[in-house]
Design a protein around this motif. Structure first.
Motif, PDB file in Angstrom:
ATOM      1  N   LEU A 145      42.370  72.787  32.642  1.00 33.52           N
ATOM      2  CA  LEU A 145      42.918  71.662  31.777  1.00 33.52           C
ATOM      3  C   LEU A 145      42.229  70.196  32.369  1.00 33.52           C
ATOM      4  O   LEU A 145      42.000  70.119  33.491  1.00 33.52           O
ATOM      5  N   GLU A 146      41.888  69.362  31.262  1.00 41.13           N
ATOM      6  CA  GLU A 146      40.969  68.187  31.765  1.00 41.13           C
ATOM      7  C   GLU A 146      42.093  66.931  32.142  1.00 41.13           C
ATOM      8  O   GLU A 146      42.700  66.600  31.348  1.00 41.13           O
ATOM      9  N   LEU A 147      41.932  66.480  33.446  1.00 41.38           N
ATOM     10  CA  LEU A 147      42.726  65.296  33.790  1.00 41.38           C
ATOM     11  C   LEU A 147      42.170  64.270  33.244  1.00 41.38           C
ATOM     12  O   LEU A 147      41.105  64.148  32.838  1.00 41.38           O
ATOM     13  N   HIS A 151      43.745  67.784  28.559  1.00 41.16           N
ATOM     14  CA  HIS A 151      43.579  68.221  27.417  1.00 41.16           C
ATOM     15  C   HIS A 151      42.825  69.508  27.457  1.00 41.16           C
ATOM     16  O   HIS A 151      42.151  69.786  28.847  1.00 41.16           O
ATOM     17  N   ILE A 152      42.502  70.169  26.514  1.00 39.02           N
ATOM     18  CA  ILE A 152      41.498  71.428  26.641  1.00 39.02           C
ATOM     19  C   ILE A 152      40.461  70.961  26.224  1.00 39.02           C
ATOM     20  O   ILE A 152      40.204  70.240  25.210  1.00 39.02           O
ATOM     21  N   ASP A 153      39.307  71.326  27.205  1.00 36.78           N
ATOM     22  CA  ASP A 153      37.950  71.288  26.804  1.00 36.78           C
ATOM     23  C   ASP A 153      37.478  72.492  25.834  1.00 36.78           C
ATOM     24  O   ASP A 153      37.203  73.578  26.690  1.00 36.78           O
ATOM     25  N   TRP A 154      37.513  72.273  24.391  1.00 37.03           N
ATOM     26  CA  TRP A 154      37.117  73.310  23.590  1.00 37.03           C
ATOM     27  C   TRP A 154      35.726  74.006  23.842  1.00 37.03           C
ATOM     28  O   TRP A 154      35.374  75.066  23.460  1.00 37.03           O
ATOM     29  N   ALA A 155      34.951  73.082  24.451  1.00 30.90           N
ATOM     30  CA  ALA A 155      33.457  73.671  24.617  1.00 30.90           C
ATOM     31  C   ALA A 155      33.390  74.773  25.546  1.00 30.90           C
ATOM     32  O   ALA A 155      32.956  75.715  25.560  1.00 30.90           O
ATOM     33  N   ASN A 175      53.755  73.732  30.435  1.00 29.59           N
ATOM     34  CA  ASN A 175      54.623  73.631  31.762  1.00 29.59           C
ATOM     35  C   ASN A 175      53.518  73.992  32.607  1.00 29.59           C
ATOM     36  O   ASN A 175      52.982  75.047  32.246  1.00 29.59           O
ATOM     37  N   PRO A 176      53.058  73.198  33.692  1.00 32.41           N
ATOM     38  CA  PRO A 176      53.866  71.982  34.173  1.00 32.41           C
ATOM     39  C   PRO A 176      53.382  70.799  33.788  1.00 32.41           C
ATOM     40  O   PRO A 176      53.772  69.639  34.195  1.00 32.41           O
ATOM     41  N   THR A 177      52.504  70.597  33.017  1.00 30.53           N
ATOM     42  CA  THR A 177      51.800  69.121  32.981  1.00 30.53           C
ATOM     43  C   THR A 177      52.341  68.302  31.687  1.00 30.53           C
ATOM     44  O   THR A 177      52.234  67.042  31.842  1.00 30.53           O
ATOM     45  N   SER A 353      49.393  72.748  42.765  1.00 30.12           N
ATOM     46  CA  SER A 353      48.051  73.650  43.253  1.00 30.12           C
ATOM     47  C   SER A 353      48.282  74.996  43.216  1.00 30.12           C
ATOM     48  O   SER A 353      47.535  75.754  42.917  1.00 30.12           O
ATOM     49  N   VAL A 354      49.589  75.313  43.195  1.00 31.46           N
ATOM     50  CA  VAL A 354      49.876  77.144  43.124  1.00 31.46           C
ATOM     51  C   VAL A 354      49.657  77.644  41.801  1.00 31.46           C
ATOM     52  O   VAL A 354      49.740  78.543  41.638  1.00 31.46           O
ATOM     53  N   PHE A 355      49.484  76.434  40.694  1.00 32.26           N
ATOM     54  CA  PHE A 355      49.103  77.055  39.428  1.00 32.26           C
ATOM     55  C   PHE A 355      47.720  76.982  39.083  1.00 32.26           C
ATOM     56  O   PHE A 355      47.398  76.860  37.869  1.00 32.26           O
ATOM     57  N   TYR A 356      46.763  76.971  40.091  1.00 34.95           N
ATOM     58  CA  TYR A 356      45.546  77.301  40.046  1.00 34.95           C
ATOM     59  C   TYR A 356      44.724  78.230  40.801  1.00 34.95           C
ATOM     60  O   TYR A 356      45.428  78.677  41.918  1.00 34.95           O
TER      61      TYR A 356
END
Ligand SMILES: Cc1ncc(COP(=O)(O)O)c(C=O)c1O
Length: 386
Positions: A145-147, A151-155, A175-177, A353-356
């Motif tokens: 997801l884009e900081l 948001h989602i980058d649909w491209a 969750n978590p953002t 970071s554990v969610f990446y």
């Protein structure tokens, strides 16, 4: 006790560690720290809900419920979903009560993922998805997801879709953002999946915790999405009763028939008196319709209390989690930082970071604000001293 020397267990999840939520909650207890890590309220659920549980247990509703859930609860869910999202689900064939959203996620993923299938997951993610995809032999395709607003980058989604894409997992509010799907996101999603066989698993456990007048974009609301979706909810989140572990899944008849084949041999059915209690409690709509206002006040209180701290809050439009950057405070990685925050400053939080997949460390931690105002005041006082 040690296992017999003849027993050699081959792990099905060799790389899987204990969930960060268990780790941080255990550390909070041993360090006597305020626990803003795991996502559960430190205030009681409504006394009427407890009375209803007692009432139905006393009235003898203590044997197995039907495998898909008691009919009256499935009917109430169908009514609620139709009222809120205009979606018609047949309570007899298209709704199943599960042991929390966790079971629904496990059942939905194992129902559809076969070895070699690809499943698109956005990162950072809620940690229940990946192990089940891998356990089913699926391949996880992650899209960050884009900081700063996640948001989602649909491209990127378009590029990641292939002939092997079996499903996309969505989670809004996230969750978590704390990010949410917008109406434009839905349009993009529709464009990507139309004319494809891609299925959707939509984790909507925070559907009623959404702020600043925004509307929840349930996939149930959009026929062209609902007809390929498993939509998952949790009463634990909505009614401050995470320990009761009651959730549900909505899906079109054929998908639900397969889902129930998996569900029936995970739990078979879910505890009966709690189902009756929720069926009665759902009649009073204010309990869930007022939840957004209740948590928005807590979010705003927490942010105000943290105003003078060196933490930097990120936008939070839903859920009961607030992300905060700590670059101004430390250069430690977020695992070291959250550990030290718990041990030295007595506040437990969750590193992100554990969610990446690649453990990306954005120097951001997650605080849960589903807490009494006094707890938030005490926590903010400690955090502001750092
Ligand atoms: C995004 C998300 N999905 C699912 C769950 C699990 O819900 P349940 O407690 O109903 O199993 C949680 C719990 O924290 C969550 O945050």
């Amino acid at each position: 006790m040690s296992p017999s020397s003849q027993i050699k267990i081959k792990s099905k999840q060799p790389n899987l560690q204990k969930s960060i939520f268990s780790v941080m909650s255990a550390l909070a207890i041993s360090e006597k720290a305020i626990n803003l890590s795991q996502g559960f309220p430190d205030f009681p659920c409504h006394p009427k809900l407890v009375e209803l549980l007692h009432k139905y247990a006393k009235a003898g509703h203590n044997q197995y419920a039907p495998m898909p859930g008691i009919p009256v609860l499935r009917e109430r869910i169908a009514e609620k979903v139709e009222d809120l999202y205009g979606a018609k689900y047949n309570p007899e064939t298209e709704i199943t009560i599960t042991a929390g959203a966790t079971e629904a996620l496990y059942a939905a993923i194992t129902t559809i993922v076969h070895p070699g299938d690809e499943v698109i997951v956005f990162e950072p993610w809620y940690d229940a998805y990946i192990p089940t995809i891998e356990y089913s032999g699926g391949r996880v395709i992650t899209i960050p997801l884009e900081l700063p607003d996640f948001h989602i980058d649909w491209a990127k989604v378009n590029k990641a879709v292939s002939a092997k894409t079996k499903a996309i997992i969505l989670n809004s509010p996230h969750n978590p953002t704390g990010a949410i799907l917008s109406a434009e996101d839905i349009e993009q999603l529709v464009a990507i999946v139309k004319n494809s066989s891609i299925m959707l698993i939509s984790d909507e456990v925070y559907e009623h915790i959404i702020f600043d007048g925004q509307a929840h974009q349930s996939l149930a609301k959009y026929k062209e999405l609902a007809e390929r979706s498993f939509v998952i909810g949790s009463f634990g989140k909505t009614f401050h009763a995470t320990g009761w572990k009651v959730g549900y899944c909505l899906a079109p008849r054929e998908l639900m028939a397969e889902f129930q084949k998996i569900h029936q041999f995970i739990t078979f059915s879910v505890n009966t008196p709690a189902q009756y209690a929720y069926a009665a409690f759902l009649l009073e709509k204010d309990y869930y319709l007022e939840l957004a206002g209740f948590y928005q006040k807590k979010r705003d209180l927490f942010l105000k209390l943290m105003d003078t701290s060196r933490f930097e809050p990120l936008a939070c439009t839903g859920t009961y989690f607030q992300l905060m950057g700590y670059k101004n405070i430390s250069e430690e990685n977020d695992l070291e930082f959250t550990r030290r925050l718990t041990v030295e400053h007595k506040i437990a939080s969750i590193p992100t970071s554990v969610f990446y997949k690649a453990g990306i460390d954005n120097k951001i931690v997650r605080f849960c604000f589903a807490k009494k105002d006094e707890t938030l005041e005490q926590a903010a006082e400690l955090l502001c001293r750092i």
